[in-house]
Design a protein around this motif. Structure first.
Motif, PDB file in Angstrom:
ATOM      1  N   ARG A 163       0.826  -1.208   0.000  1.00  0.00           N
ATOM      2  CA  ARG A 163       0.000   0.000   0.000  1.00  0.00           C
ATOM      3  C   ARG A 163       0.861   1.259   0.000  1.00  0.00           C
ATOM      4  O   ARG A 163       0.483   2.276  -0.571  1.00  0.00           O
ATOM      5  N   ARG A 164       2.016   1.165   0.636  1.00  0.00           N
ATOM      6  CA  ARG A 164       2.916   2.319   0.627  1.00  0.00           C
ATOM      7  C   ARG A 164       3.456   2.567  -0.784  1.00  0.00           C
ATOM      8  O   ARG A 164       3.586   3.720  -1.208  1.00  0.00           O
ATOM      9  N   ILE A 165       3.756   1.511  -1.506  1.00  0.00           N
ATOM     10  CA  ILE A 165       4.197   1.670  -2.891  1.00  0.00           C
ATOM     11  C   ILE A 165       3.110   2.331  -3.721  1.00  0.00           C
ATOM     12  O   ILE A 165       3.372   3.261  -4.510  1.00  0.00           O
ATOM     13  N   LEU A 166       1.864   1.877  -3.563  1.00  0.00           N
ATOM     14  CA  LEU A 166       0.743   2.481  -4.291  1.00  0.00           C
ATOM     15  C   LEU A 166       0.565   3.946  -3.895  1.00  0.00           C
ATOM     16  O   LEU A 166       0.301   4.806  -4.742  1.00  0.00           O
ATOM     17  N   HIS A 167       0.704   4.218  -2.620  1.00  0.00           N
ATOM     18  CA  HIS A 167       0.611   5.579  -2.095  1.00  0.00           C
ATOM     19  C   HIS A 167       1.634   6.496  -2.778  1.00  0.00           C
ATOM     20  O   HIS A 167       1.296   7.583  -3.269  1.00  0.00           O
ATOM     21  N   GLU A 168       2.863   6.036  -2.855  1.00  0.00           N
ATOM     22  CA  GLU A 168       3.925   6.865  -3.424  1.00  0.00           C
ATOM     23  C   GLU A 168       3.789   6.998  -4.935  1.00  0.00           C
ATOM     24  O   GLU A 168       4.018   8.080  -5.494  1.00  0.00           O
ATOM     25  N   MET A 169       3.417   5.906  -5.610  1.00  0.00           N
ATOM     26  CA  MET A 169       3.258   5.979  -7.056  1.00  0.00           C
ATOM     27  C   MET A 169       2.093   6.878  -7.451  1.00  0.00           C
ATOM     28  O   MET A 169       2.144   7.568  -8.475  1.00  0.00           O
ATOM     29  N   SER A 170       1.040   6.894  -6.635  1.00  0.00           N
ATOM     30  CA  SER A 170      -0.098   7.768  -6.939  1.00  0.00           C
ATOM     31  C   SER A 170       0.317   9.234  -6.904  1.00  0.00           C
ATOM     32  O   SER A 170      -0.156  10.046  -7.710  1.00  0.00           O
ATOM     33  N   PHE A 171       1.240   9.559  -5.984  1.00  0.00           N
ATOM     34  CA  PHE A 171       1.741  10.933  -5.920  1.00  0.00           C
ATOM     35  C   PHE A 171       2.575  11.271  -7.157  1.00  0.00           C
ATOM     36  O   PHE A 171       2.421  12.342  -7.751  1.00  0.00           O
ATOM     37  N   VAL A 172       3.457  10.359  -7.555  1.00  0.00           N
ATOM     38  CA  VAL A 172       4.290  10.609  -8.736  1.00  0.00           C
ATOM     39  C   VAL A 172       3.407  10.835  -9.964  1.00  0.00           C
ATOM     40  O   VAL A 172       3.626  11.777 -10.744  1.00  0.00           O
ATOM     41  N   LEU A 173       2.387   9.997 -10.131  1.00  0.00           N
ATOM     42  CA  LEU A 173       1.524  10.123 -11.299  1.00  0.00           C
ATOM     43  C   LEU A 173       0.743  11.433 -11.289  1.00  0.00           C
ATOM     44  O   LEU A 173       0.674  12.140 -12.302  1.00  0.00           O
ATOM     45  N   SER A 174       0.166  11.791 -10.152  1.00  0.00           N
ATOM     46  CA  SER A 174      -0.625  13.029 -10.114  1.00  0.00           C
ATOM     47  C   SER A 174       0.269  14.259 -10.241  1.00  0.00           C
ATOM     48  O   SER A 174      -0.145  15.283 -10.787  1.00  0.00           O
ATOM     49  N   SER A 175       1.522  14.157  -9.778  1.00  0.00           N
ATOM     50  CA  SER A 175       2.420  15.309  -9.850  1.00  0.00           C
ATOM     51  C   SER A 175       2.847  15.627 -11.274  1.00  0.00           C
ATOM     52  O   SER A 175       3.365  16.718 -11.544  1.00  0.00           O
ATOM     53  N   LEU A 176       2.633  14.699 -12.213  1.00  0.00           N
ATOM     54  CA  LEU A 176       2.989  14.971 -13.606  1.00  0.00           C
ATOM     55  C   LEU A 176       2.212  16.160 -14.163  1.00  0.00           C
ATOM     56  O   LEU A 176       2.673  16.816 -15.097  1.00  0.00           O
ATOM     57  N   ARG A 177       1.044  16.431 -13.585  1.00  0.00           N
ATOM     58  CA  ARG A 177       0.284  17.609 -14.026  1.00  0.00           C
ATOM     59  C   ARG A 177       1.109  18.879 -13.849  1.00  0.00           C
ATOM     60  O   ARG A 177       1.010  19.813 -14.663  1.00  0.00           O
ATOM     61  N   TYR A 178       1.911  18.952 -12.795  1.00  0.00           N
ATOM     62  CA  TYR A 178       2.763  20.120 -12.572  1.00  0.00           C
ATOM     63  C   TYR A 178       4.133  19.959 -13.230  1.00  0.00           C
ATOM     64  O   TYR A 178       4.765  20.949 -13.614  1.00  0.00           O
TER      65      TYR A 178
END
Length: 417
Positions: A82-97
């Protein structure tokens, strides 16, 4: 200087990496730098998005810093996957910026690890525009996941280790907070001239010696004859906090002795339930205290517990110790001989040392402290904090390295401590 900071944790989080990243960015802005931060909404250490923030895209200006927040998955119960999913979700959403920033120029990009893979989006900027990328390591996340058993799949661990090594060899520089972590990074094949020592610090305006009378003891209902043993910080899996409960159980015979646990984290619910099951009337839990009450809270304790598991040696550095030293507190510290933490404490007389994951050693150490037998052990605490952990001096030195080694310069000269 135009700086972009990329990290999953940021102010107004009160503890851990977010606190230091926030103070670093604010310091840079106060020096006249143009600072942007790509981060998440505050969620740590509660593992719940802070009230007043939505788990959504948001832009704000805080203390002169432009803060760009991205939504992410925040698990209620933290596991390795779940921590891996947590961190990857941040990387993916941060691509907007990130995507529009690939068309903008910066003098330096600072990626704060963990998570270690935040360096990958920044590395693209380096390839496209030649921007120096500094990977600042607060915890050696992959090593900790392996040694603490957080991730047990060998194939996944090998992939993470290779990815981390590949990344660290390609960023411009790697900074970290302790000699032990520096040695671990060298063992990964990173050249010594790429590594910068950038230790955590103490803000002397917030954390300073407070008299027993002005401490939080009376506010919390403790008198002069009460003995207070304090653990304040993240309630996670790296510290071996179950030993506090075992210690409290063994020391029921000591009158007016209370173990106070202040903080939040993934292990809190389990610890509270276990304390209730063991009927430990000498253990009290409190939530995180306001930052302006930090000095008074720490000064209330007779003894501070700084606990780590053996497997976490030199993979993480307990940042809570810096604040304990700043108030002149007596810390009972678990550390193995030969680790950075053990050597530092022993050399500078910063506290009382005992073996990690050994409740008998912990009990023996605490009984000696309460009997007044270990006063000399922490005689250097306050002096060390004043001379070695000053916030302004540390941030000034790091910024000086950045200004001398921006993309306008041809070489990276990273001084070694």
């Amino acid at each position: 200087m135009k700086v972009l900071i990329y990290g999953i944790n940021y102010a107004p989080e009160l503890t851990g990496i977010g606190k230091y990243s926030g103070e670093m960015a604010t310091y840079f802005a106060a020096q006249g730098d143009e600072v942007e931060v790509i981060t998440a909404p505050p969620y740590y250490p509660h593992w719940k998005v802070k009230e007043g923030y939505a788990n959504a895209f948001r832009q704000e200006t805080v203390d002169g810093v432009r803060v760009l927040r991205c939504p992410l998955y925040v698990p209620e119960e933290v596991t390795g996957m779940r921590r891996i999913l947590h961190e990857m979700s941040f990387v993916l959403s941060s691509l907007r910026y990130w995507i529009p920033r690939y068309f903008r120029s910066y003098d330096a990009i600072i990626c704060v690890s963990p998570p270690f893979h935040l360096g990958f989006p920044a590395l693209v900027h380096h390839w496209l525009r030649g921007t120096p990328v500094i990977n600042h390591i607060q915890d050696l996340q992959v090593d900790a996941a392996r040694d603490l058993g957080i991730i047990r799949q060998n194939g996944l661990l090998r992939l993470l280790e290779r990815s981390e090594r590949w990344l660290l060899n390609r960023v411009t520089a790697v900074s970290t907070i302790s000699d032990g972590m520096r040695r671990k990074i060298l063992q990964k094949g990173i050249p010594a001239n790429k590594i910068i020592m950038f230790p955590n610090w103490v803000d002397g305006n917030l954390v300073y010696p407070v008299s027993r009378t002005d401490s939080a003891r009376e506010e919390w209902g403790f008198g002069d004859n009460d003995r207070l043993v304090l653990y304040a910080g993240n309630l996670g899996e790296k510290q071996g906090l179950e030993n506090i409960l075992l210690l409290a159980d063994r020391m029921r015979d000591v009158p007016r002795l209370t173990f106070l646990i202040i903080g939040e984290g993934g292990a809190k619910a389990r610890l509270v339930a276990e304390a209730e099951r063991m009927e430990l009337s000498n253990v009290i839990f409190k939530p995180l205290q306001p930052l302006e009450r930090l000095a008074a809270s720490l000064a209330a304790a007779d003894v501070h517990l700084v606990l780590q598991k053996k497997a976490a040696a030199d993979l993480v550095m307990p940042s809570k110790l810096t604040n304990i030293l700043a108030v002149g507190g007596h810390a009972l510290i678990t550390a193995e001989a030969g680790t950075t933490l053990h050597d530092l404490v022993q050399t500078h007389h910063l506290g009382t040392l005992v073996a990690p994951e050994d409740v008998s050693a912990l009990e023996n150490g605490l009984r000696k402290i309460l009997a007044g037998e270990c006063e000399a052990n922490y005689r250097g605490a306050r002096t060390f904090a004043a001379e070695q952990l000053d916030k302004r001096n540390i941030l000034f030195g790091f910024r000086q390295i950045l200004t001398q080694n921006t993309k306008q310069h041809n070489t990276w000269n990273s001084p070694l401590s």
